[in-house]
Design a protein around this motif. Structure first.
Motif, mmCIF file in Angstrom:
data_model
loop_
_atom_site.group_PDB
_atom_site.id
_atom_site.type_symbol
_atom_site.label_atom_id
_atom_site.label_comp_id
_atom_site.label_asym_id
_atom_site.label_seq_id
_atom_site.Cartn_x
_atom_site.Cartn_y
_atom_site.Cartn_z
ATOM 1 N N ALA A 1 0.802 -1.227 0.000
ATOM 2 C CA ALA A 1 0.000 0.000 0.000
ATOM 3 C C ALA A 1 0.830 1.270 0.000
ATOM 4 C CB ALA A 1 -0.919 0.001 1.219
ATOM 5 N N ARG A 2 2.075 1.217 0.515
ATOM 6 C CA ARG A 2 2.846 2.447 0.735
ATOM 7 C C ARG A 2 3.256 3.141 -0.548
ATOM 8 N NH1 ARG A 2 8.756 0.047 2.632
ATOM 9 N NH2 ARG A 2 9.137 -1.185 0.743
ATOM 10 N N THR A 3 3.133 2.476 -1.694
ATOM 11 C CA THR A 3 3.511 3.102 -2.960
ATOM 12 C C THR A 3 2.528 4.172 -3.393
ATOM 13 O OG1 THR A 3 2.363 1.323 -4.128
ATOM 14 C CG2 THR A 3 4.730 1.074 -3.822
ATOM 15 N N TYR A 4 1.386 4.259 -2.721
ATOM 16 C CA TYR A 4 0.382 5.237 -3.149
ATOM 17 C C TYR A 4 0.933 6.654 -3.070
ATOM 18 C CZ TYR A 4 -3.793 8.090 -3.396
ATOM 19 O OH TYR A 4 -4.717 9.043 -3.757
ATOM 20 N N ARG A 5 0.613 7.454 -4.110
ATOM 21 C CA ARG A 5 1.003 8.857 -4.137
ATOM 22 C C ARG A 5 -0.246 9.701 -4.350
ATOM 23 N NH1 ARG A 5 6.161 9.071 -8.206
ATOM 24 N NH2 ARG A 5 4.466 9.408 -9.702
ATOM 25 N N ALA A 6 -0.625 10.465 -3.351
ATOM 26 C CA ALA A 6 -1.774 11.350 -3.505
ATOM 27 C C ALA A 6 -1.504 12.412 -4.559
ATOM 28 C CB ALA A 6 -2.106 12.007 -2.171
ATOM 29 N N SER A 7 -0.232 12.665 -4.853
ATOM 30 C CA SER A 7 0.135 13.692 -5.829
ATOM 31 C C SER A 7 -0.448 13.393 -7.203
ATOM 32 C CB SER A 7 1.656 13.818 -5.918
ATOM 33 O OG SER A 7 2.257 12.558 -6.192
ATOM 34 N N ASP A 8 -0.340 12.147 -7.661
ATOM 35 C CA ASP A 8 -0.909 11.788 -8.963
ATOM 36 C C ASP A 8 -1.758 10.528 -8.889
ATOM 37 O OD1 ASP A 8 1.124 9.970 -8.590
ATOM 38 O OD2 ASP A 8 2.126 10.344 -10.497
ATOM 39 N N LYS A 9 -2.088 10.113 -7.655
ATOM 40 C CA LYS A 9 -3.031 9.022 -7.409
ATOM 41 C C LYS A 9 -2.586 7.707 -8.045
ATOM 42 C CE LYS A 9 -6.857 12.258 -6.895
ATOM 43 N NZ LYS A 9 -5.994 13.458 -6.968
#
Length: 724
Positions: A474-482
């Protein structure tokens, strides 16, 4: 497109980028202090909308046909205060959309047009964005009319789409759904320079090797979207410029064909403005007086003629008919030889030799007068560079192919930071799944969760491995570009399975036990990974005396190798993870800085990041099984021990070898624990310590468990856009 007009910069070079608000700030006093405020920048306190306002729901009620009709009408409704070139605002609106989207870079997913950030500093005052304040003001009546049903972020990009349609391009589609931010972004590193357009050497280890540009930057100068249109450091050399164009667009996740298509399609319409003294322009919006009312770059010589407008320095159109999307760019670029010349403002640009009069565009204000077209150094790169030239020749041989390639590249440019297609709203969302959208098939939802949990419990996986595998997924998620996240279970695929931070050997052992459960039940491995992690948390809480169920939402799918854009997925690889106390030798910033970066990309608040790290430590989830920061003798139990130990004054903290710290008993001198700076920052930084003290209090033991579970669930579901 007027995109890279910087022949004579309207912003004073060497001016400080900092602003004084009547006194020195904490950052002035302590410039090296950890900037924890990045975790608070988009809180509820700066959002003027009602607490229950949901833009993604509001935009579903937008009259899509009506707003598109109004935008079509706007394109040819020239205003005397900012007259349109050839009576058409298409070029200006395309530049607005382009420069909103064009700040995206794939290394950290930050920038881009999905937040409406161009309304705020520094972007609203970048030299490269000169006069885009006028484009936004032209759009204001439409924004005012449709109100909350259309965000600035959506409106600015939609205006570019409609501009292209108005000029004859069949666009690939459009997705609404970009919610606005309400304050400048402070988490984006735009560069370390303290002046606009500082020499490129500031961004490269070796200017001759474009790959050495400092990450995560993509543009070649502070204040530019891409490259200097006059050449590297303003020195014309199309072959050299081509290398920088290639690197810059690659850092936006664009390949050579997409880059060539965007260059040609962007400059097929519109013009650059440099028919005068750019140095005479007034201050940028952030530096202008209150009477300017948000306008910048005031032009003392402006009249009601389009030809009097000045943006920066380069002057002229690229094509014969700049209000039509056609093949005119290729016709002129490849149909003539070009020579280096100067614009009226003194900027380096190229002009054709012995051009036929009928191939010259008419004046932007007076159709009875023809003007010399021009090309920038970046345009000449398309002709000089052998790879770009071959692509352009392919386009010239097949207009339909060029139009389709450009339309797709434009769609990618304007949607790249929206994440998966599940985030797109509206009637014009393309049906086709595109690999850069990281497609994931729908997962099964109608299954007996308890039965699957029973099978996981019987699989013989350690509690630590269950928690760690779910976290790493899960930690790969980036709210910057979803991008990234647990959905898709790409942790089992290349390149993610081989990342150093994922401990391939440990992962393989876990998957060997989980994959048969997925095969037997028909449940996605993505769901099973998260479910196993939740079970580990539940067991850890129970052993600490708390019977709590971790919320679980089924429905994740499993992506395949064919659905994974391996090259662009590489940039999601973590090089540091403070939550697992791991720091790669490739990390160039401190452990605590990288921890904050990861927490911000995961869209965590300061309190959420604090409780997660403290909980992960006592659960024994450190990378490689190290004991650093594991301030407990009850490893595996979800306790407050990390925080109670950190705040216990019976201990003292001493630097040790290899950047490791020792936690010693004050009375005996005995070393009780070891730690890294990612641990001790929760005691040294005043903001983080305030959070740590909350979770160390005797009356907050249960709150700690509740808050940890809530933050854990937020991370596990971060990419579940179907749950929104």
């Amino acid at each position: 497109m007027d995109g890279n007009d910087i022949g004579k910069c309207p912003v004073m070079h060497g001016a400080s980028l900092t602003t004084s608000f009547g006194g020195r700030t904490n950052e002035d006093w302590w410039p090296n202090a950890l900037k924890v405020d990045v975790l608070h920048q988009h809180g509820k306190t700066n959002n003027p909308m009602d607490p229950d306002f949901d833009y993604r729901e509001a935009v579903k009620g937008l009259d899509y046909d009506a707003i598109k009709a109004d935008l079509h009408a706007l394109m040819t409704d020239s205003q005397p205060w900012w007259p349109a070139d050839w009576g058409h605002y298409g070029g200006l609106m395309i530049r607005l959309a382009w420069h909103a989207a064009g700040t995206y870079r794939h290394f950290d997913g930050r920038g881009g047009g999905a937040t409406g950030n161009q309304r705020f500093a520094p972007l609203n005052s970048w030299p490269d964005n000169a006069s885009l304040d006028k484009a936004r003001r032209l759009l204001w009546p439409i924004k005012k009319k449709y109100g909350n049903a259309i965000s600035w972020a959506d409106l600015m990009l939609l205006s570019g789409n409609i501009a292209y349609e108005s000029m004859g391009l069949k666009t690939f589609g459009f997705g609404f759904g970009r919610a606005d931010i309400w304050a400048p972004e402070i988490d984006i590193n735009w560069g370390e320079e303290d002046e606009w357009l500082a020499p490129s050497e500031n961004r490269y280890e070796d200017l001759e090797d474009t790959s050495t540009m400092s990450n995560p930057l993509a543009a070649t100068h502070m204040g530019l979207i891409y490259v200097n249109p006059e050449g590297v450091n303003g020195i014309p050399d199309p072959a050299k410029t081509a290398l920088h164009v290639r690197e810059t667009f690659a850092r936006m996740a664009m390949n050579d064909e997409e880059t060539a298509a965007l260059a040609a399609g962007g400059h097929t319409v519109g013009k650059a403005h440099g028919n005068g003294d750019a140095g005479a322009l007034g201050a940028e919006p952030e530096g202008a007086g209150v009477e300017a009312q948000g306008f910048g770059w005031g032009n003392p010589s402006q009249t009601d003629l389009a030809a009097s407008l000045i943006t920066s320095g380069i002057e002229g159109a690229w094509t014969t008919e700049p209000t039509k999307f056609d093949m005119g760019y290729f016709k002129l670029l490849f149909g003539y030889e070009w020579q280096l010349t100067k614009s009226p403002a003194g900027a380096n640009q190229w002009e054709p030799i012995d051009i036929k009069e009928e191939d010259m565009p008419v004046d932007a204000s007076d159709p009875s007068v023809r003007r010399m077209p021009m090309m920038t150094d970046a345009d000449m790169a398309m002709k000089v560079d052998p790879i770009y030239r071959e692509i352009c020749e392919k386009f010239m041989a097949d207009e339909a192919y060029f139009r389709d390639t450009f339309a797709r590249a434009w769609f990618k440019l304007t949607h790249r930071d929206m994440g998966p297609k599940a985030n797109y709203i509206g009637p014009d969302v393309p049906a086709e799944d595109l690999i850069w959208q990281d497609p994931i098939p729908a997962g099964k939802t109608d299954y007996d969760v308890a039965a699957v949990k029973a099978k996981i419990a019987d699989a013989g996986i350690s509690q630590s491995d269950m928690i760690t595998t779910a976290w790493d997924s899960a930690r790969t998620y980036r709210a910057s570009d979803k991008r990234g996240g647990a959905n898709g279970a790409r942790i089992r695929l290349a390149p993610q399975r081989d990342w150093e931070g994922n401990e391939r050997e440990r992962l393989d052992g876990v998957f060997k036990k989980l994959e048969p459960i997925a095969a037997e039940t028909g449940v996605s491995l993505a769901d099973i990974i998260v479910l196993a992690g939740n079970m580990g948390i539940e067991a850890a809480a129970k052993s600490a005396g708390y019977d709590i169920e971790v919320p679980f939402s089924p429905g994740r799918g499993d992506a395949t190798e064919e659905m994974t854009d391996v090259d662009s997925f590489d940039v999601l690889e973590p090089i540091s993870d403070g939550f697992r106390n791991w720091h790669s030798k490739d990390a160039r910033k401190s452990r605590e800085d990288m921890f904050l970066d990861r927490a911000q990309l995961l869209d965590l608040t300061g309190a959420e990041a604090t409780v997660l790290l403290g909980g992960m430590r006592v659960l024994g989830t450190n990378h490689g099984g190290t004991a650093h920061g594991v301030f407990t003798d009850r490893v595996g139990q979800l306790t407050q021990d990390f925080f109670t130990t950190l705040t216990d004054m019976s201990y003292e903290w001493k630097p040790g070898p290899d950047d490791i710290y020792e936690i010693c008993d004050r009375a005996t001198g005995e070393t009780k624990f070891t730690a890294t700076s990612a641990d001790l920052v929760f005691g040294s930084n005043s903001v983080l310590r305030a959070y740590a003290e909350v979770y160390a209090q005797d009356d907050n033991a249960e709150k700690f468990v509740r808050d940890f579970v809530a933050a854990w669930t937020k991370v596990m579901n971060a990419d579940r856009f179907d749950l929104a």
